[in-house]
Design a protein around this motif. Structure first.
Motif, PDB file in Angstrom:
ATOM      1  N   TRP A  43      58.597 131.504 -19.133  1.00  0.00           N
ATOM      2  CA  TRP A  43      58.232 131.911 -20.550  1.00  0.00           C
ATOM      3  C   TRP A  43      57.147 132.758 -20.515  1.00  0.00           C
ATOM      4  O   TRP A  43      56.036 132.638 -19.639  1.00  0.00           O
ATOM      5  N   ASP A  44      57.239 133.749 -21.344  1.00  0.00           N
ATOM      6  CA  ASP A  44      56.144 134.875 -21.472  1.00  0.00           C
ATOM      7  C   ASP A  44      55.969 135.459 -22.645  1.00  0.00           C
ATOM      8  O   ASP A  44      57.045 135.674 -23.473  1.00  0.00           O
ATOM      9  N   ASP A  45      54.772 135.407 -23.310  1.00  0.00           N
ATOM     10  CA  ASP A  45      54.558 136.268 -24.520  1.00  0.00           C
ATOM     11  C   ASP A  45      54.367 137.773 -24.493  1.00  0.00           C
ATOM     12  O   ASP A  45      53.142 138.054 -23.865  1.00  0.00           O
ATOM     13  N   PRO A 352      44.826 147.181 -11.013  1.00  0.00           N
ATOM     14  CA  PRO A 352      43.696 147.763 -10.582  1.00  0.00           C
ATOM     15  C   PRO A 352      43.052 146.541  -9.227  1.00  0.00           C
ATOM     16  O   PRO A 352      42.247 147.381  -8.632  1.00  0.00           O
ATOM     17  N   ASN A 353      43.142 145.552  -9.409  1.00  0.00           N
ATOM     18  CA  ASN A 353      42.923 144.741  -8.187  1.00  0.00           C
ATOM     19  C   ASN A 353      44.076 143.796  -7.776  1.00  0.00           C
ATOM     20  O   ASN A 353      44.170 142.421  -8.393  1.00  0.00           O
ATOM     21  N   PRO A 354      45.138 144.173  -6.846  1.00  0.00           N
ATOM     22  CA  PRO A 354      46.412 143.701  -6.695  1.00  0.00           C
ATOM     23  C   PRO A 354      46.024 142.204  -5.728  1.00  0.00           C
ATOM     24  O   PRO A 354      47.021 141.326  -6.098  1.00  0.00           O
ATOM     25  N   ASP A 355      44.694 142.130  -5.056  1.00  0.00           N
ATOM     26  CA  ASP A 355      44.660 140.938  -4.436  1.00  0.00           C
ATOM     27  C   ASP A 355      44.685 139.668  -5.523  1.00  0.00           C
ATOM     28  O   ASP A 355      45.029 138.674  -5.034  1.00  0.00           O
ATOM     29  N   TYR A 356      44.371 140.028  -6.702  1.00  0.00           N
ATOM     30  CA  TYR A 356      44.178 138.870  -7.855  1.00  0.00           C
ATOM     31  C   TYR A 356      45.540 138.932  -8.654  1.00  0.00           C
ATOM     32  O   TYR A 356      45.402 139.248  -9.759  1.00  0.00           O
ATOM     33  N   SER A 357      46.666 138.655  -7.887  1.00  0.00           N
ATOM     34  CA  SER A 357      47.817 138.778  -8.861  1.00  0.00           C
ATOM     35  C   SER A 357      48.698 137.782  -8.350  1.00  0.00           C
ATOM     36  O   SER A 357      48.521 137.157  -7.148  1.00  0.00           O
ATOM     37  N   GLY A 358      49.668 137.138  -9.072  1.00  0.00           N
ATOM     38  CA  GLY A 358      50.328 135.936  -8.538  1.00  0.00           C
ATOM     39  C   GLY A 358      50.147 134.681  -9.175  1.00  0.00           C
ATOM     40  O   GLY A 358      49.473 134.623 -10.371  1.00  0.00           O
ATOM     41  N   CYS A 359      50.207 133.681  -8.186  1.00  0.00           N
ATOM     42  CA  CYS A 359      49.736 132.431  -8.986  1.00  0.00           C
ATOM     43  C   CYS A 359      48.658 131.832  -9.036  1.00  0.00           C
ATOM     44  O   CYS A 359      47.971 131.877  -8.184  1.00  0.00           O
ATOM     45  N   GLN A 377      50.380 137.428 -13.938  1.00  0.00           N
ATOM     46  CA  GLN A 377      50.886 138.667 -14.584  1.00  0.00           C
ATOM     47  C   GLN A 377      52.362 138.257 -15.553  1.00  0.00           C
ATOM     48  O   GLN A 377      52.597 139.066 -16.459  1.00  0.00           O
ATOM     49  N   ASN A 378      52.950 137.338 -14.906  1.00  0.00           N
ATOM     50  CA  ASN A 378      54.420 137.140 -15.262  1.00  0.00           C
ATOM     51  C   ASN A 378      54.439 135.877 -16.056  1.00  0.00           C
ATOM     52  O   ASN A 378      55.370 135.669 -16.743  1.00  0.00           O
ATOM     53  N   GLY A 379      53.483 135.093 -16.303  1.00  0.00           N
ATOM     54  CA  GLY A 379      53.823 134.017 -17.361  1.00  0.00           C
ATOM     55  C   GLY A 379      54.101 132.738 -16.754  1.00  0.00           C
ATOM     56  O   GLY A 379      53.608 132.430 -15.465  1.00  0.00           O
ATOM     57  N   LEU A 380      54.531 131.632 -17.576  1.00  0.00           N
ATOM     58  CA  LEU A 380      54.752 130.462 -16.947  1.00  0.00           C
ATOM     59  C   LEU A 380      56.080 130.286 -16.445  1.00  0.00           C
ATOM     60  O   LEU A 380      57.254 130.585 -16.941  1.00  0.00           O
ATOM     61  N   PHE A 381      56.163 129.726 -15.092  1.00  0.00           N
ATOM     62  CA  PHE A 381      57.448 129.361 -14.589  1.00  0.00           C
ATOM     63  C   PHE A 381      57.631 127.693 -14.364  1.00  0.00           C
ATOM     64  O   PHE A 381      56.685 127.199 -14.152  1.00  0.00           O
ATOM     65  N   VAL A 382      59.043 127.713 -14.720  1.00  0.00           N
ATOM     66  CA  VAL A 382      59.279 125.846 -14.666  1.00  0.00           C
ATOM     67  C   VAL A 382      60.306 125.889 -13.520  1.00  0.00           C
ATOM     68  O   VAL A 382      61.389 126.800 -13.639  1.00  0.00           O
TER      69      VAL A 382
END
Length: 485
Positions: A43-45, A352-359, A377-382
């Motif tokens: 899910w992503d807005d 700009p700061n890829p270390d702070y990406s993901g879950c 970056q990508n929203g809610l994963f179920v």
């Protein structure tokens, strides 16, 4: 004859729809590296704008269940700033039910954390500028969520919160006028108006801040950044007593912890610098804490363990860059990875700061056993990880050598069960909802070898169910399925 032809056409259309759904799910799943964790939905807005410094769009998440209806909800924070309430009762088709706006700077929020207590959701942020502590009444769902507190009279900012019994703990709490508490505890006797009981500053002023804390039965495991891990006891008179501490090597940033059900093992995550190991601590003797094992990311030397959880002897860790990692910690001195799902395969390339990406975080504690994960970056994963995470019916079935399968899944009107039995016996076939209530039941005589049954599920509401097969020795097979309209 005409009715039979219509029935066959309808059946073919339904099978085509299911085939297309499965195809698209497989196509989506192929984007993500994974093992023993399956994607149910994302899910992503798309209107959420990344904040400019890190490129963060989403932050903390939690789950909430309406115990009266059995409906399940995901809660996820965004940089707008604000909080989304998403129904996941049907986990393959999430539905946004409400949005709670924050008052921070537009598209610049990078912090939201959540805890629930009964029908109440507690919302905190540690963003600078305008901010408030929010309390929402969730009992009006699925229609809406009602804010019952939205100001800074209790506090303005808190980096994290944790609820133990009827007490709410806040880490790095700021009140108007620059009043700061490294950690504070509040009574939830009145859930809509938490009352300050004590601050850690009152008893241990040398603690600069508690970044996060896990509390159980008034024992608090406080992650205090470069000062390390401290264990405190909240006494009956609401004063804190230090039990022990576990210093970090090289002043690494002690970020967060989670305690096993038996209280013997603590997963302890260090956030800064990147690529630090997770400590699996033996805390069976709080006066003699020892490292039982360590975990390093097997895929990246810049992946950061952010938030840990423990369920059924499994460590579920949300990683920057590495997504969700699940470990068998039942033997704390020999921890092994048994599953993973990478929510951000690009590892933040172009940010700009890829270390702070993901879950950012996860929530594996809903009755349905689905996992909610927030990717920045990508929203809610179920997600679903029953083969490695669920116990009870699932584990009982796994010990039996008989083999079963349930299809189609999702199911609309009829679900089929194939069961390979090692012997002949009379079985109870039942369908159980997420609250453990048996909603369908019948007896069947099974023969040795392959058995094939159909179950009419058209009368059931949309949601998650388990189709179970039981004999004299208990449950011999249990398979989950999703009922859709």
């Amino acid at each position: 004859m005409l009715n039979k032809m219509k029935s066959r056409i309808a059946e073919k259309k339904y099978l085509l729809i299911i085939t297309v759904l499965i195809f698209f799910q497989q196509e989506i799943l192929a984007q993500y590296s994974h093992q023993n964790i399956n994607l149910l939905s994302v899910w992503d807005d798309t209107t959420v704008v990344p904040e400019p410094y890190y490129g963060i769009r989403y932050q903390g998440c939690t789950g909430w269940v309406d115990t009266a209806s059995g409906r399940e909800y995901a809660v996820i924070g965004s940089s707008k700033p604000g909080t989304y309430i998403v129904e996941v009762t049907n986990p393959v088709a999430p539905v946004m039910r409400d949005y709670i706006p924050g008052i921070g700077n537009a598209n610049k929020s990078i912090w939201h954390e959540y805890q629930s207590y009964g029908k109440y959701l507690y919302i905190v942020s540690d963003d600078g500028g305008p901010n408030t502590f929010q309390i929402a009444d969730m009992s009006y769902l699925p229609d809406s969520v009602h804010l019952v507190h939205n100001d800074s009279s209790i506090f303005k900012r808190s980096h994290t919160i944790f609820i133990d019994g009827d007490k709410l703990y806040g880490g790095s709490v700021t009140r108007p006028g620059g009043i700061y508490y490294s950690m504070a505890v509040y009574s939830l006797a009145n859930p809509e108006s938490p009352l300050l009981l004590r601050t850690l500053n009152d008893d241990y002023g040398f603690i600069g801040h508690a970044h996060d804390m896990f509390a159980r039965n008034d024992t608090v495991y406080a992650s205090c950044g470069s000062q390390g891990l401290y264990i405190f006891k909240l006494n009956a008179n609401n004063t804190f007593t230090q039990i022990s501490n576990f210093p970090n090597p090289s002043n690494d940033y002690n970020h967060s912890s989670f305690l096993s059900d038996d209280g013997s093992t603590l997963i302890n995550c260090n956030e800064v610098p990147t690529g630090l190991p997770v400590n699996i601590l033996d805390v069976s003797d709080l006066f003699n804490i020892a490292v039982a094992d360590t975990i390093l990311s097997p895929t990246s030397d810049t992946a950061t363990p952010h938030n840990p959880y423990i369920k059924n002897g499994r460590g579920v860790i949300a990683y920057y860059q590495d997504g969700i990692q699940i470990y068998d910690i039942s033997t704390s001195t020999n921890v092994t990875r048994i599953g993973y799902f990478d929510t951000n395969p690009t590892n933040g390339a172009g940010l700009p700061n890829p270390d702070y990406s993901g879950c950012w975080g996860a929530y594996p504690f809903l009755p349905s056993n689905i996992i909610l994960a927030s990717d920045m970056q990508n929203g809610l994963f179920v997600l679903e990880a029953d083969t490695i995470l669920a116990v009870g019916m699932e584990s009982a079935a796994s010990k039996n050598k008989d083999v079963s399968s349930v299809y189609p899944n999702p199911a609309q009107a009829t679900i089929f069960l194939d069961y390979q039995s090692a012997s002949e016996f009379t079985a109870a076939i039942s369908v159980v909802d997420i609250n453990g209530k048996t909603v369908l039941f019948r007896m069947e005589k099974l023969r040795k070898g392959k058995n094939h049954f159909s179950v009419d599920v058209s009368s059931l509401a949309e949601g998650i169910y388990a189709l179970t097969l039981s004999g004299n020795s208990g449950i011999v097979s249990s398979r989950k399925f999703i009922r859709v309209n």
